[in-house]
Design a protein around this motif. Structure first.
Motif, mmCIF file in Angstrom:
data_model
loop_
_atom_site.group_PDB
_atom_site.id
_atom_site.type_symbol
_atom_site.label_atom_id
_atom_site.label_comp_id
_atom_site.label_asym_id
_atom_site.label_seq_id
_atom_site.Cartn_x
_atom_site.Cartn_y
_atom_site.Cartn_z
ATOM 1 N N LYS A 192 6.299 -0.327 8.107
ATOM 2 C CA LYS A 192 6.315 -1.743 8.430
ATOM 3 C C LYS A 192 6.953 -2.467 7.268
ATOM 4 O O LYS A 192 6.613 -2.218 6.111
ATOM 5 N N SER A 193 7.857 -3.343 7.563
ATOM 6 C CA SER A 193 8.549 -4.036 6.487
ATOM 7 C C SER A 193 8.382 -5.533 6.648
ATOM 8 O O SER A 193 8.365 -6.058 7.757
ATOM 9 N N ALA A 194 8.275 -6.225 5.490
ATOM 10 C CA ALA A 194 8.175 -7.677 5.533
ATOM 11 C C ALA A 194 9.536 -8.322 5.726
ATOM 12 O O ALA A 194 9.649 -9.525 5.854
ATOM 13 N N ALA A 234 2.758 -14.842 3.981
ATOM 14 C CA ALA A 234 1.763 -15.561 4.771
ATOM 15 C C ALA A 234 0.404 -15.506 4.088
ATOM 16 O O ALA A 234 0.142 -14.632 3.260
ATOM 17 N N SER A 235 -0.428 -16.462 4.441
ATOM 18 C CA SER A 235 -1.819 -16.421 3.984
ATOM 19 C C SER A 235 -2.614 -15.525 4.927
ATOM 20 O O SER A 235 -2.164 -15.200 6.035
ATOM 21 N N ARG A 236 -3.796 -15.151 4.494
ATOM 22 C CA ARG A 236 -4.637 -14.327 5.365
ATOM 23 C C ARG A 236 -5.013 -15.085 6.632
ATOM 24 O O ARG A 236 -5.115 -14.500 7.708
ATOM 25 N N GLY A 237 -5.177 -16.384 6.505
ATOM 26 C CA GLY A 237 -5.528 -17.182 7.678
ATOM 27 C C GLY A 237 -4.482 -17.066 8.770
ATOM 28 O O GLY A 237 -4.813 -16.940 9.949
ATOM 29 N N TYR A 246 0.204 -8.312 9.242
ATOM 30 C CA TYR A 246 -0.517 -8.249 7.961
ATOM 31 C C TYR A 246 0.366 -7.750 6.814
ATOM 32 O O TYR A 246 -0.029 -7.863 5.654
ATOM 33 N N SER A 247 1.516 -7.168 7.133
ATOM 34 C CA SER A 247 2.423 -6.742 6.059
ATOM 35 C C SER A 247 2.949 -7.933 5.264
ATOM 36 O O SER A 247 3.479 -7.764 4.166
ATOM 37 N N LEU A 248 2.796 -9.153 5.813
ATOM 38 C CA LEU A 248 3.251 -10.357 5.112
ATOM 39 C C LEU A 248 2.158 -10.972 4.247
ATOM 40 O O LEU A 248 2.427 -11.907 3.485
ATOM 41 N N GLN A 252 -5.662 -12.006 -2.467
ATOM 42 C CA GLN A 252 -6.553 -11.050 -3.113
ATOM 43 C C GLN A 252 -6.644 -9.740 -2.348
ATOM 44 O O GLN A 252 -6.769 -8.678 -2.949
ATOM 45 N N THR A 253 -6.602 -9.813 -1.023
ATOM 46 C CA THR A 253 -6.652 -8.595 -0.212
ATOM 47 C C THR A 253 -5.294 -8.257 0.376
ATOM 48 O O THR A 253 -5.192 -7.400 1.242
ATOM 49 N N GLY A 254 -4.257 -8.917 -0.102
ATOM 50 C CA GLY A 254 -2.901 -8.633 0.343
ATOM 51 C C GLY A 254 -2.019 -8.293 -0.839
ATOM 52 O O GLY A 254 -2.461 -7.678 -1.808
ATOM 53 N N LYS A 255 -0.767 -8.716 -0.766
ATOM 54 C CA LYS A 255 0.177 -8.421 -1.834
ATOM 55 C C LYS A 255 0.120 -9.497 -2.914
ATOM 56 O O LYS A 255 -0.212 -10.651 -2.642
#
Length: 325
Positions: A192-194, A234-237, A246-248, A252-255
């Protein structure tokens, strides 16, 4: 005789990743002039990337079909086959998904100390200090090694990349003997790529939150990112709402991203999101709510509707960047 610093270089789609050049510069900052610096490149059909890497430093290439895509056990086996005869003083990884996975394994194998997520290197001689963030980027600490070997991971986009030399260095090809003790085999890798530009290495990131309202709401952000040759985050929201993959996700729980310019569109500025982008050099916030927390960390703020502001920005940047000289 000096010590040997090994930089574990990475590629993506056959092309050398920017963080690998930053790791070469990090090795130069941490080492003495008489020390030896070697880039170790693992993969398959990477001659072009090895040739490019040789413009910066000496290269060891391990090219094998088993290394075509990342598999932790196989890469660990190949790395240890290369590192054991060298007995490196230090091994430097990018603080990427691969680097974060391999570095602790290599540190344990070498009985080495490890400092992760380094954003700056200072000092000289035997007093080299490595700066790393704490508490989601709210504080920083300086750490030093008291012994060797040493394992280091560096955060992308924080240390300047190395500059190419006038002549190319040597490339040494090593053979890889497949391990007979593998406990897992990956049959297929679905990537998966952003986007075309890696989100963690992008110089410009245009990011959307719940304020984009829908999947279609990301369209003007993608257009602005394209004009600025950046990436979309993107934000988690926004991810939880199903507006994007979710790759974007940044936070804290992402990139974790540290671009030169971060444009936050319709993002309120929750602390979990700030943990992933607050170290960006310039932060521009666009939000209808003038009390949104994102404005407290922004260098520039625009109070307004992102669906009105972002297209105007894209058009003005297009005129500016596409104008004939």
């Amino acid at each position: 005789m000096g010590n040997t610093y090994v930089i574990v270089a990475e590629t993506k789609g056959g092309r050398l990743r920017q963080v690998s050049l930053e790791a070469i510069h990090a090795a130069a900052l941490a080492s003495h002039e008489e020390d030896k610096r070697i880039a170790l490149l693992l993969g398959h059909q990477l001659k072009e990337a090895a040739d490019e890497l040789a413009r910066y430093t000496e290269v060891i290439l391990i090219d094998h079909p088993d290394l075509a895509s990342y598999q932790a056990e196989i890469y660990f086996a190949a790395l240890t086959q290369a590192l054991d005869p060298i007995q490196p003083y230090a091994v430097i990884f990018g603080h990427t998904a691969i680097g974060r996975d391999l570095a602790p394994q290599i540190a344990a194998h070498l009985n080495a100390g490890q400092i992760s997520d380094v954003t700056a290197i200072s000092g000289s001689g035997d007093a080299i200090a490595y700066t790393r963030p704490l508490y989601a980027g709210k504080a920083f600490e300086n750490r030093q090694f008291s012994s060797s070997p040493q394992v280091i991971t560096i955060r992308p986009n924080n240390i300047a990349p190395a500059q190419p030399a006038s002549t190319s260095s040597s490339i040494t090809e090593l053979s890889y003997t497949p391990s007979t003790s593998l406990r897992s085999v990956i049959k297929e890798v679905v990537s998966k790529s952003a986007g075309r530009i890696d989100l963690t290495e992008a110089k410009v990131v245009v990011s959307g939150g719940r304020g984009v309202k829908s999947k279609a709401g990301f369209q003007p952000l993608e257009e602005l990112a394209e004009v600025l040759q950046g990436a979309v985050g993107a934000s988690r929201g926004a991810c939880d709402a199903g507006y994007c993959d979710y790759s974007l996700q940044i936070g804290q729980t992402g990139k974790v991203v540290t671009p030169e310019i971060y444009i936050a569109c319709g993002i309120s500025g929750a602390i979990q999101h700030l943990a992933g982008m607050s170290q960006s050099r310039i932060i521009i916030a666009i939000n209808k709510d003038p009390e949104a927390p994102i404005f407290k960390v922004a260098d520039y703020g625009i109070v307004g509707d992102l669906f009105e502001v972002v297209p105007i920005l894209a058009e003005e940047f297009r005129k500016l960047l596409c104008a004939p000289n």
